[in-house]
Design a protein around this motif. Structure first.
Motif, PDB file in Angstrom:
ATOM      1  N   LEU A 194       0.862  -1.182   0.000  1.00  0.00           N
ATOM      2  CA  LEU A 194       0.000   0.000   0.000  1.00  0.00           C
ATOM      3  C   LEU A 194       0.894   1.226   0.000  1.00  0.00           C
ATOM      4  O   LEU A 194       1.573   1.498   1.001  1.00  0.00           O
ATOM      5  CB  LEU A 194      -0.912   0.025   1.235  1.00  0.00           C
ATOM      6  CG  LEU A 194      -1.771   1.292   1.382  1.00  0.00           C
ATOM      7  CD1 LEU A 194      -2.753   1.429   0.230  1.00  0.00           C
ATOM      8  CD2 LEU A 194      -2.520   1.301   2.719  1.00  0.00           C
ATOM      9  N   ALA A 242       2.222   5.013   0.304  1.00  0.00           N
ATOM     10  CA  ALA A 242       1.931   6.060   1.287  1.00  0.00           C
ATOM     11  C   ALA A 242       1.015   7.122   0.679  1.00  0.00           C
ATOM     12  O   ALA A 242       0.866   7.226  -0.538  1.00  0.00           O
ATOM     13  CB  ALA A 242       3.234   6.696   1.763  1.00  0.00           C
ATOM     14  N   LEU A 243       0.421   7.915   1.553  1.00  0.00           N
ATOM     15  CA  LEU A 243      -0.544   8.942   1.133  1.00  0.00           C
ATOM     16  C   LEU A 243       0.139  10.159   0.513  1.00  0.00           C
ATOM     17  O   LEU A 243       0.909  10.839   1.183  1.00  0.00           O
ATOM     18  CB  LEU A 243      -1.336   9.398   2.371  1.00  0.00           C
ATOM     19  CG  LEU A 243      -2.222  10.638   2.228  1.00  0.00           C
ATOM     20  CD1 LEU A 243      -3.399  10.366   1.299  1.00  0.00           C
ATOM     21  CD2 LEU A 243      -2.731  11.093   3.603  1.00  0.00           C
ATOM     22  N   PRO A 244      -0.159  10.474  -0.735  1.00  0.00           N
ATOM     23  CA  PRO A 244       0.274  11.762  -1.275  1.00  0.00           C
ATOM     24  C   PRO A 244      -0.558  12.872  -0.610  1.00  0.00           C
ATOM     25  O   PRO A 244      -1.798  12.781  -0.573  1.00  0.00           O
ATOM     26  CB  PRO A 244      -0.042  11.644  -2.780  1.00  0.00           C
ATOM     27  CG  PRO A 244      -0.168  10.168  -3.036  1.00  0.00           C
ATOM     28  CD  PRO A 244      -0.760   9.619  -1.764  1.00  0.00           C
ATOM     29  N   ASN A 257       0.516   4.637  -5.515  1.00  0.00           N
ATOM     30  CA  ASN A 257       0.064   5.374  -4.333  1.00  0.00           C
ATOM     31  C   ASN A 257      -1.369   5.891  -4.415  1.00  0.00           C
ATOM     32  O   ASN A 257      -1.685   6.961  -3.902  1.00  0.00           O
ATOM     33  CB  ASN A 257       1.004   6.567  -4.063  1.00  0.00           C
ATOM     34  CG  ASN A 257       2.466   6.195  -4.191  1.00  0.00           C
ATOM     35  OD1 ASN A 257       2.941   5.358  -3.438  1.00  0.00           O
ATOM     36  ND2 ASN A 257       3.169   6.766  -5.158  1.00  0.00           N
TER      37      ASN A 257
END
Lengths: 405, 405
Positions: free
Chosen positions: A45, A47-49, A235
């Motif tokens: 998974l 990472a969050l942008p 992402n």
């Protein structure tokens, strides 16, 4: 493993120097990764942008909440599957107009394999065999088996290394993983595709573990079909929609087993007979999950201005450096690398075989190092060039040394 | 249309009285609908439940952004498809454990029809016919045709009114819409299901235009399979994932054409052979689109404490009142109602045939009344009992009168 090559102080300093010289280092700031952990599970998974939160809030409160049904046209929801596909296209070496985003990877594997079998039989009715890498990510094998069962084809699993030689007059299609999810081995996309074509067969490449981590050359290699997820190196968020690539000159022959109304030539005519749309839209099925799709669209903006050659160079430098650090920090014999030493056969992950791998990974997590465990005995560390630093690699290897002794 | 029954002043006052007496009126405050428009297109895209924005922000920033991969277990992402299914279950009269949420309605139609054909043939090998309502929402027909093609079955479209009499020893399954999306006619779920079962056939009900608008009794009627979307009367957001219902005693025989890894008995064992999970999870395919799925979960909280009998009573009162207002405001002969006058055959929408329907709908939109147009000549107005008011109905009819003269 390699013998130790440096003291911890040397390796910390070397990591700092590598990070200072890293042309992609500024990209890290676009992700939510500065929480003190070392996140090496971006191959599960991404990472969050950071930009996603604001975009999604706007999609919910304004586009859905205020414009409501009008957003299908006014906010361009309707055209999003191909628009987002065109955002991914350069990352996989494809000209625009050949990718559509929607559904899961599994569903897209099914579409592609059934369509490939139909196409191969149209070319030569005797083609009945579906080849599949026997070490494939399981869902590909399950869906290929279902596609074979429903089309009266035969499934033949075999080692990836034997695929290039296995094509014959009875082969309809081969479904192949570009990067093996367990070992991180990079498949021979060029060689296998060329072998398939020489034999008059088709290929479906699964790019889940390669797209976004290294250059993929779909157009240059004349790949017939490709599928991939978007929640690993792209992402896009948990379960973000997958994509389907159909080579432009095959689009008119793409005969989908899932001809939903979104893929109709005139979807709003609501006609009882199915007439497929031209182009990438033919790969659509039903109404796309817009919130997940637009989160992905925003996530893809982090690729603006990124050169995939730089991504590949950093990826290899990271995995090289990590393996050196492991050699320095981990007692000989405690871990055994499954990752190809040969750079041109290596994806963007390092897999280490290790006794009590599950317990080791849990102990690493307690030290703030996140990778994942694949049964029965594999530690998997994913390196995402846009946000993984050399300091991350050094710290992860050092923690591993502490855990396994 | 009915003759005029009141002056505008009477009808405005009556609407106010009906709203004041409405036991569901407080629910309106849970939706983002107080912007001065009259939104009668909830049967295409339900309005935004206010709670969704905060939940989704938390899912993005904390669950994805901070916990990342850990959220699959720690934020219970993994179990969401069945958990959200169990939230929908009481709305369709099903005990827990029979619904799974994920994929589009189209994909779920495919799963259900293929599985139903396989099951029917297991019961009696000669069953080769798939019946489908000829006025079905088109995607159902397209997917049923594909399912028939891939299983070697035969598709037979016929009028909904003839379905109950059409089952025979060769029928495998009938795919039927519970509410006709054009006319708003409510199908005879009880009668058709009983006819199917008497003949030893199976039924797949499409609940897209009924679930959330009226009580559905899947368990009581022993419905075999059902599918439905969640973005209409369930207000789950644009393209929110659909659901699949498989009756409990049929789950062990559910043989999915899309056996993705999420439906494996041991998904993380990553074994090459497919072994289907027990229960509703067998209907899963690939990784679910978590952002869309959890937005839906939050949207479903508006149903807490709601009695579907009240929903149905208000729905019928709204459509009755709207038709009366149309009778009062619209010159005779300008519109012709396609909506069944018989309450037990009426869904929660009113469809009016009207010359220049497309232009009329556009003119209504300019007056802040949002419905939709279905080619060639139908004005469609959806009434969502949780947030549509009687004042909305009166205002929409009045605007229609102004537009069509």
């Amino acid at each position: 493993m390699d013998p130790p090559v440096g003291t911890p102080a040397d390796l910390v300093a070397e990591a700092a120097a590598l990070d200072a010289a890293d042309g992609l280092a500024a990209k890290r700031g676009e992700f939510a990764v500065d929480d003190g952990t070392v996140y090496l599970d971006g191959n599960s998974l991404g990472a969050l942008p950071r930009a996603v939160a604001a975009r999604l809030a706007d999609v919910v409160t304004r586009e859905w909440g205020e414009l409501r049904i009008r957003s299908w046209s006014e906010s361009d929801w309707w055209t999003a599957p191909e628009r987002v596909g065109d955002r991914i296209a350069p990352l996989v070496g494809a000209a625009p107009g050949q990718l559509v985003v929607g559904d899961s990877t599994s569903v897209n594997v099914f579409k592609a394999v059934v369509a490939a079998v139909r196409m191969a039989r149209e070319d030569a009715p005797g083609r009945h065999e579906v080849l599949v890498d026997e070490a494939t990510f399981p869902t590909d094998g399950y869906l290929a088996a279902s596609a074979a069962r429903l089309t009266g084809a035969t499934l033949r699993p075999l080692p990836a290394a034997e695929l290039a030689e296995a094509f014959g007059p009875y082969t309809a299609v081969a479904l192949v993983n570009h990067v093996d999810y367990r070992t991180g081995q990079l498949g021979d996309l060029s060689g296998i595709t060329a072998s398939a074509h020489r034999a008059g067969a088709r290929v479906v490449w699964d790019l889940c573990h390669s797209a976004g981590a290294l250059p993929v050359e779909l157009d240059a290699e004349r790949v017939d079909f490709a599928v991939g997820c978007t929640y690993k190196y792209l992402n896009g968020g948990p379960g973000s929609p997958a994509y389907l690539h159909v080579r432009r000159d095959l689009q008119d022959r793409f005969d989908s087993p899932l001809p939903g109304w979104n893929s109709h030539a005139e979807p709003f005519a609501m006609s009882p007979g199915y007439v497929p749309a031209d182009g990438a839209a033919r790969g659509r099925v039903g109404t796309p999950e817009i919130l997940s799709l637009l989160a992905l669209e925003e996530a893809l903006t982090v690729w603006d201005g990124v050169d995939l050659a730089d991504v590949r160079a950093k990826s290899l430098a990271l995995t090289d450096f990590f393996l050196r650090c492991v050699g320095a920090y981990v007692r000989g014999g405690r871990v055994h690398s499954l990752t190809p030493a040969l750079r041109r056969r290596r994806g963007s992950q390092v897999s280490l075989r290790c006794a009590d791998a599950e317990g080791v990974m849990a102990a690493l997590a307690e030290r703030g190092v996140v990778g994942d465990f694949r049964p029965p005995d594999v530690l998997r560390f994913g390196f995402t060039p846009l946000y993984t630093s050399f300091a991350d690699a050094e710290r992860a290897a050092r923690a591993l040394g502490e855990v396994v002794g």
